[in-house]
Motif scaffolding. Structure first.
Motif, short mmCIF file in Angstrom:
data_model
loop_
_atom_site.label_atom_id
_atom_site.label_comp_id
_atom_site.label_asym_id
_atom_site.label_seq_id
_atom_site.Cartn_x
_atom_site.Cartn_y
_atom_site.Cartn_z
N LEU A 61 0.98 -1.19 0.00
CA LEU A 61 0.02 0.05 -0.09
C LEU A 61 0.74 1.36 0.03
O LEU A 61 0.63 2.12 -0.81
N LEU A 62 1.89 1.53 0.69
CA LEU A 62 2.72 2.33 0.89
C LEU A 62 3.23 2.72 -0.46
O LEU A 62 3.31 3.82 -0.91
N ASP A 63 3.88 1.68 -1.16
CA ASP A 63 4.45 1.81 -2.52
C ASP A 63 3.49 2.63 -3.44
O ASP A 63 3.94 3.56 -4.29
N ARG A 64 2.32 1.91 -3.40
CA ARG A 64 1.29 2.56 -4.17
C ARG A 64 0.84 4.04 -3.87
O ARG A 64 0.74 4.68 -4.86
N VAL A 65 0.97 4.36 -2.84
CA VAL A 65 0.67 5.79 -2.08
C VAL A 65 1.78 6.65 -2.83
O VAL A 65 1.54 7.92 -3.30
N VAL A 66 3.10 6.27 -2.60
CA VAL A 66 4.24 6.95 -2.94
C VAL A 66 4.14 7.13 -4.80
O VAL A 66 4.29 8.23 -5.22
N HIS A 67 3.88 5.87 -5.45
CA HIS A 67 3.67 6.05 -6.84
C HIS A 67 2.52 7.24 -7.30
O HIS A 67 2.92 7.86 -8.25
N THR A 68 1.45 7.19 -6.46
CA THR A 68 0.36 7.91 -6.89
C THR A 68 0.87 9.53 -6.69
O THR A 68 0.49 10.41 -7.46
N TRP A 270 -7.06 8.78 -3.39
CA TRP A 270 -5.59 9.21 -3.81
C TRP A 270 -5.39 8.06 -4.80
O TRP A 270 -4.81 8.65 -5.72
N LEU A 271 -5.41 6.69 -4.78
CA LEU A 271 -5.36 5.78 -5.77
C LEU A 271 -5.91 5.88 -7.20
O LEU A 271 -5.38 5.72 -8.00
N ALA A 272 -7.19 6.48 -6.94
CA ALA A 272 -7.90 6.66 -8.14
C ALA A 272 -7.63 8.03 -8.84
O ALA A 272 -8.02 8.34 -9.69
N ALA A 273 -6.89 9.01 -8.13
CA ALA A 273 -6.92 10.52 -8.45
C ALA A 273 -6.20 10.35 -10.02
O ALA A 273 -6.53 11.22 -10.77
#
Length: 395
Positions: A61-68, A270-273
């Motif tokens: 999850l943290l990696d996905r947030v950082v990528h976003t 955030w991930l859909a933004a």
């Protein structure tokens, strides 16, 4: 003087949204509106969460947030490593106020265009720390150099601990020369927080070039992101001094992860933004922005003329690209926040039109937004019926 030229609709743009066709939604600036593609992207993420919550929160999850975050920060010209995803501008303001270390001899300076919740947050923090909140008046219609001079003259070196300034004001749709204001404050070592709630997606922006200590913008308004998506950018000198409002497992990692990770909050907005930005780019980012600016100017002129106002009576935004315009209401109408809210609801009920009504400087201001799903005919219909409604409302 005749109204500005009507913009040509962007083919297919209106079909991207699921707004109620029985209402004219002329208030994109308040809560935005999600394209169907973004709604579906977020729903897929919600489905992923519910299929296996432990896997979603515990694996990557943290990696996905950082990528976003990197994707959104790059879109805004902000340093991804100096930015954090937050729920909204209001939350970021409280975060900054907690981090700057206000004391009894300090003051926070705002303009009289500041958003109501921001002003409330500043006053609340000042009461708790013994600091003072002070407001500088910036009349509508000033040139950019005049605005800078007025703000500069209000700064008190050694006393002003933080300057909070809008990039695009919510109530008045006034565009502020924030780069020049930040430079003026920097001459005296005064930190600057730029409230850019309406900027992402509406205006081209290079956050790093502004030179503010703190900059925050909502992506859930004009950036077509799900509600609860904003980006806070922090200058290098302040990053180690950021104190999160909530302490959680990533606290020791420091900014930005200490701010972004808050346990089981909903990360799907955030991930859909990025889907919102992608959707906007499929239409052409410049085409969207040009359409919205042109339509907002048309809306202001049509409604203003219907209320008997001359072009000189209609405030210009102070710069290009602005997709919100205000029309002064007749004297005595909506001069307080409760009165403005009541009139907005009355217009929605009687005219089937959602608009924003704000009380500012002792005058009611009707704020009209323009988005790709809007049509000139919607503003023309409002212009035709609004004068009669206001006349009856004043009796």
């Amino acid at each position: 003087m005749s109204a500005p030229e009507k913009p040509r609709p962007i083919p297919g743009a209106r079909l991207l949204f699921s707004l109620d066709p029985s209402m004219s939604y002329l208030n994109h600036g308040s809560f935005g509106a999600l394209p169907i593609s973004v709604q579906r992207a977020q729903q897929r993420l919600r489905d992923e969460v519910e299929a296996n919550p432990l896997r979603f929160y515990g694996t990557g999850l943290l990696d996905r947030v950082v990528h976003t975050r990197r994707h959104l920060a790059t879109f805004l010209g902000a340093d991804p490593d100096g930015s954090a995803l937050v729920q909204n501008t209001t939350a970021a303001v409280s975060l900054v106020l907690q981090s700057v270390g206000l004391g009894a001899s300090d003051e926070v300076l705002l303009s009289d265009h500041a958003y109501g919740a921001v002003t409330m947050a500043v006053r609340h923090r000042c009461r708790r720390t013994g600091a003072t909140a002070r407001t500088v008046a910036v009349p509508l219609g000033l040139s950019a150099p005049e605005v800078v001079a007025r703000v500069r003259s209000a700064l008190r070196p050694g006393r002003t601990r933080l300057l909070v300034i809008d990039q695009l004001a919510s109530a008045t749709a006034a565009l502020f020369p924030v780069r020049e204001i930040a430079a003026a404050a920097r001459e005296h070592g005064i930190p600057v927080l730029v409230d850019a709630a309406h900027v992402p997606g509406m205006l081209p922006v290079d956050v790093s070039a502004i030179g503010a200590d703190f900059w925050v913008g909502n992506l859930h308004k004009w950036g077509w992101a799900p509600r609860g998506t904003a980006l806070l950018h922090v200058a290098p000198a302040w990053r180690r001094r950021i104190e999160p409002l909530v302490v959680s497992w990533e606290h020791e990692q420091g900014f930005p992860r200490s701010v972004e990770f808050q346990g089981t909050i909903d990360y799907t907005p955030w991930l859909a933004a990025p889907t919102g930005i992608f959707t906007m780019r499929t239409l052409g980012l410049e085409a969207v922005q040009e359409h919205n600016e042109t339509l907002a100017a048309y809306a202001q002129r049509v409604v203003g003329e219907a209320l008997g106002l001359e072009p000189a009576d209609l405030p210009e935004p102070g710069g290009p690209g602005v997709a919100m315009r205000v029309v002064p209401l007749p004297a005595g109408l909506a001069t307080t926040v409760p009165e403005a809210q009541a009139l907005r609801l009355h217009i929605a009920e009687k005219l089937a039109a959602e608009v924003a009504v704000n009380a500012w400087g002792g005058r009611g201001l009707l704020r009209l937004s323009a988005q790709v799903y809007n049509r000139p005919e919607e503003y023309e219909a409002l212009a035709e019926r609004l004068p009669g409604l206001l006349a009856a409302y004043q009796r």
